[in-house]
Design a protein around this motif. Structure first.
Motif, PDB file in Angstrom:
ATOM      1  N   ASP A 215     -51.063 -22.636   3.955  1.00  0.00           N
ATOM      2  CA  ASP A 215     -50.924 -23.398   5.190  1.00  0.00           C
ATOM      3  C   ASP A 215     -50.105 -24.683   5.009  1.00  0.00           C
ATOM      4  N   GLY A 216     -49.974 -25.140   3.769  1.00  0.00           N
ATOM      5  CA  GLY A 216     -49.194 -26.361   3.539  1.00  0.00           C
ATOM      6  C   GLY A 216     -47.708 -26.112   3.361  1.00  0.00           C
ATOM      7  N   PHE A 217     -47.307 -24.835   3.290  1.00  0.00           N
ATOM      8  CA  PHE A 217     -45.896 -24.531   3.021  1.00  0.00           C
ATOM      9  C   PHE A 217     -45.000 -24.962   4.187  1.00  0.00           C
ATOM     10  N   ILE A 218     -45.351 -24.575   5.387  1.00  0.00           N
ATOM     11  CA  ILE A 218     -44.520 -24.880   6.552  1.00  0.00           C
ATOM     12  C   ILE A 218     -44.377 -26.388   6.776  1.00  0.00           C
ATOM     13  N   PRO A 219     -45.469 -27.169   6.771  1.00  0.00           N
ATOM     14  CA  PRO A 219     -45.298 -28.625   6.940  1.00  0.00           C
ATOM     15  C   PRO A 219     -44.429 -29.254   5.860  1.00  0.00           C
ATOM     16  N   ALA A 220     -44.573 -28.787   4.601  1.00  0.00           N
ATOM     17  CA  ALA A 220     -43.793 -29.374   3.505  1.00  0.00           C
ATOM     18  C   ALA A 220     -42.307 -29.090   3.671  1.00  0.00           C
ATOM     19  N   VAL A 221     -41.960 -27.823   3.909  1.00  0.00           N
ATOM     20  CA  VAL A 221     -40.544 -27.448   3.994  1.00  0.00           C
ATOM     21  C   VAL A 221     -39.915 -27.990   5.263  1.00  0.00           C
ATOM     22  N   GLN A 222     -40.609 -27.844   6.387  1.00  0.00           N
ATOM     23  CA  GLN A 222     -39.987 -28.213   7.648  1.00  0.00           C
ATOM     24  C   GLN A 222     -39.974 -29.726   7.874  1.00  0.00           C
ATOM     25  N   SER A 223     -40.766 -30.460   7.156  1.00  0.00           N
ATOM     26  CA  SER A 223     -40.635 -31.924   7.185  1.00  0.00           C
ATOM     27  C   SER A 223     -39.301 -32.339   6.567  1.00  0.00           C
ATOM     28  N   ILE A 224     -38.930 -31.648   5.492  1.00  0.00           N
ATOM     29  CA  ILE A 224     -37.623 -31.898   4.868  1.00  0.00           C
ATOM     30  C   ILE A 224     -36.502 -31.553   5.846  1.00  0.00           C
ATOM     31  N   ILE A 225     -36.617 -30.398   6.502  1.00  0.00           N
ATOM     32  CA  ILE A 225     -35.582 -29.975   7.448  1.00  0.00           C
ATOM     33  C   ILE A 225     -35.463 -30.973   8.591  1.00  0.00           C
ATOM     34  N   ALA A 226     -36.589 -31.421   9.136  1.00  0.00           N
ATOM     35  CA  ALA A 226     -36.567 -32.370  10.249  1.00  0.00           C
ATOM     36  C   ALA A 226     -35.920 -33.691   9.834  1.00  0.00           C
ATOM     37  N   ALA A 227     -36.274 -34.184   8.653  1.00  0.00           N
ATOM     38  CA  ALA A 227     -35.701 -35.449   8.175  1.00  0.00           C
ATOM     39  C   ALA A 227     -34.193 -35.324   7.987  1.00  0.00           C
ATOM     40  N   ILE A 228     -33.754 -34.200   7.417  1.00  0.00           N
ATOM     41  CA  ILE A 228     -32.318 -33.991   7.199  1.00  0.00           C
ATOM     42  C   ILE A 228     -31.581 -33.910   8.532  1.00  0.00           C
ATOM     43  N   ASP A 229     -32.149 -33.185   9.498  1.00  0.00           N
ATOM     44  CA  ASP A 229     -31.508 -33.076  10.807  1.00  0.00           C
ATOM     45  C   ASP A 229     -31.392 -34.436  11.485  1.00  0.00           C
ATOM     46  N   PHE A 230     -32.421 -35.267  11.352  1.00  0.00           N
ATOM     47  CA  PHE A 230     -32.375 -36.598  11.969  1.00  0.00           C
ATOM     48  C   PHE A 230     -31.285 -37.460  11.330  1.00  0.00           C
ATOM     49  N   ILE A 231     -31.216 -37.463  10.013  1.00  0.00           N
ATOM     50  CA  ILE A 231     -30.188 -38.259   9.313  1.00  0.00           C
ATOM     51  C   ILE A 231     -28.797 -37.752   9.686  1.00  0.00           C
ATOM     52  N   THR A 232     -28.634 -36.431   9.738  1.00  0.00           N
ATOM     53  CA  THR A 232     -27.342 -35.856  10.111  1.00  0.00           C
ATOM     54  C   THR A 232     -26.941 -36.278  11.517  1.00  0.00           C
TER      55      THR A 232
END
Length: 551
Positions: A53-70
């Motif tokens: 259950d922790g996989f999705i929050p861990a990976v997609q937090s990275i994706i969200a942060a990268i998208d915001f910076i981009t």
């Protein structure tokens, strides 16, 4: 600033930098690596894996942060280029950031069994579709708008206001999208059947973002022009690979394909960010280099200005001293009861000569910064050398210096600026006088000699019996602001070097401590008849009789 110049400045933006062949090869290598990884994941397939259950929050937090910076960086690029294409692409990444964040919050089991925000069973699945549809749609808008020219009103528009409006629109669209997915999720076609299994419609619906990505990829491939385009292609390839696994392998949670495909989403988010950061770093280095070059150029200009002003002061100091001295002598003569008209006339002649020399000196220095061939004419070197000695006759006599001038009567003439070349000889002789003034244990002698070399060059050699110059100081003797005198400015010999260089000549120096210094000026001779000057015929007396010329 004209609009065309603003457009040229905008070409410095990372979004407009053309991709090099090497950069295209790197982007292609990444795309091929993504494709190979997708094939391998598809080969392994839907092998069941333990639930995490922790996989999705861990990976997609990275994706969200990268998208915001981009998104932030793309908005910054828009502020530079004023291109609506970058504004649209930045809006797409901002929208994706919000949808990914909402998908993470509503994913079953990530934080709560059913997900936050009152999500239903279908909410996360439909947000996944919207998430993967946002990139190709906004990328297509970017491709369509980037080929359109920037109009003058766009260049004059306030970028901050445009960005604020875009952000407000994107936030509103994301909120509405999430609300629809939460509230009306159950009314939409069923995608999820259980915690692990999906309906067959999931593969068909996921084909929509896959098709959109393929179409956008083809269009962008044909119109790619910049580094940003190359890495946006990589992002599209990663998005196509991830959605293709769902379409062709099957939609299912907690399988090998489920876990292994999420890094492809990370790559899709990172690709454009990597391009932006790498090119911004490269542009920063180039900008830093350019700024340093401009600073050096500015320093050089200031130094040149300082050199010119200092050189004028340096060169006119001696004739000004002559004018001051002669004026004082004339004033004393006028106070005498019996006026000596001849002495007054002689001193006035010296004042006139010194004044004329000041004017010629200024013209000579100005000539250094004009056309080098301007005011060039044939010059008799013997006359020039004798003229330089006459100019300094008072100082030569005052320091009790014995001068021998040995002139070659068969010398060819040289082509050059008479005033500038005279200043060279006067400077060198003046330096020799200053050195000889400090000599008290032997005779003070100055030898000026002119010769013609076998290489069709004329040489003027000036030797003194002064204290000499240390060997380690000879290498930079002609550098500006380097001097061997306690009160010297270090400009005389540097000007001499500049003038001699302008005349395609050579300036060399040799010295022995305790014996003296020898400076030679070599100039190219003109292929004409030898000068018929009287300076080299017999012996000539100058002023005090301290100077003699020998044939």
């Amino acid at each position: 600033m004209p609009f065309s110049e603003l457009r040229d400045e905008a070409r410095l933006s990372v979004a407009s930098v053309p991709a090099t062949p090497g950069q295209r090869r790197v982007a292609l290598a990444f795309s091929l690596g993504i494709a190979c990884a997708a094939v391998f994941i598809g080969y392994v397939g839907l092998v069941p894996m333990p639930r995490s259950d922790g996989f999705i929050p861990a990976v997609q937090s990275i994706i969200a942060a990268i998208d915001f910076i981009t998104a932030v960086l793309l908005f910054a690029q828009y502020a530079t280029e004023r291109s609506r294409a970058l504004l649209v692409l930045g809006a797409g990444y901002l929208f994706t950031f919000m949808v990914v964040a909402a998908h993470t919050l509503t994913f079953p089991g990530a934080f709560t069994p059913e997900g936050f925000l009152g999500a239903g069973r279908q909410t996360a699945a439909w947000l996944y579709i919207v998430w993967h549809l946002a990139l190709p749609v906004t990328a297509f808008g970017y491709v369509w708008l980037k080929s359109k020219p920037i109009s003058a009103p766009q260049m004059d528009a306030t970028t901050t206001r445009a960005i604020r409006r875009t952000v407000l629109l994107v936030v509103s669209a994301a909120v509405v999208t999430v609300w629809v997915a939460v509230v009306a999720g159950d009314a939409l076609p069923t995608l999820v059947l259980s915690a692990r299994t999906f309906a067959s419609t999931a593969s068909f619906v996921t084909a929509l973002p896959l098709l959109a990505s393929v179409i956008c990829f083809v269009v962008l491939w044909r119109r790619r022009t910049s580094v940003l385009d190359e890495w946006l292609l990589v992002a599209l390839v990663a998005s196509m690979a991830e959605t293709a696994l769902v379409v062709f392998v099957g939609a299912s949670r907690y399988t090998f394909a489920f876990y292994a495909s999420r890094p492809l989403a990370v790559v899709a988010s990172c690709a454009v960010l990597v391009a932006l950061l790498s090119e911004m770093a490269s542009l920063y280095v180039r900008l830093s280099t350019a700024v340093k070059a401009l600073q050096r150029e500015r320093a050089n200009k200031l130094m040149n200005l300082d050199v010119v002003v200092s050189s004028i002061a340096h060169e006119i100091k001696q004739p000004l001293m002559v004018i001051t001295t002669c004026s004082a002598v004339i004033e004393n003569l006028l106070r005498k009861p019996k006026l000596d008209v001849e002495d007054v006339r002689l001193n006035l002649g010296d004042v006139t000569s010194a004044s004329r020399r000041i004017g010629e000196t200024i013209d000579s220095l100005r000539g250094l910064f004009r056309n080098p061939q301007e005011a060039h004419r044939l010059i008799d070197v013997n006359e020039l050398a004798l003229e330089a000695l006459k100019t300094l006759d008072a100082e030569i006599s005052g320091n009790q210096i014995a001068v021998s001038a040995e002139f070659d009567s068969g010398l060819p003439q040289v082509l050059g600026h008479r005033g500038q070349l005279r200043e060279v000889l006067v400077n060198i002789v003046q330096n020799a006088i200053d050195e000889l003034a400090a000599v008290h244990d032997r005779a003070r002698t100055l030898r000026v000699r002119t010769t013609s070399t076998h290489r069709n060059r004329v040489s003027i050699t000036i030797e003194d019996s002064g204290g000499g110059i240390a060997a380690e100081r000879l290498s930079n003797l002609f550098t500006a602001f380097v001097t061997t005198k306690a009160r010297g400015m270090g400009l005389g010999l540097s000007l001499c070097q500049m003038i001699v260089d302008r005349h395609n000549g050579q300036l060399s120096v040799s010295s022995d401590i305790g014996k003296g210094t020898r400076i030679e000026v070599s100039l190219p001779a003109e292929p004409v008849a030898a000068a018929a000057s009287g300076a080299g015929a017999g012996v000539a007396r100058v002023a005090t009789g301290s100077i003699k010329a020998e044939a």
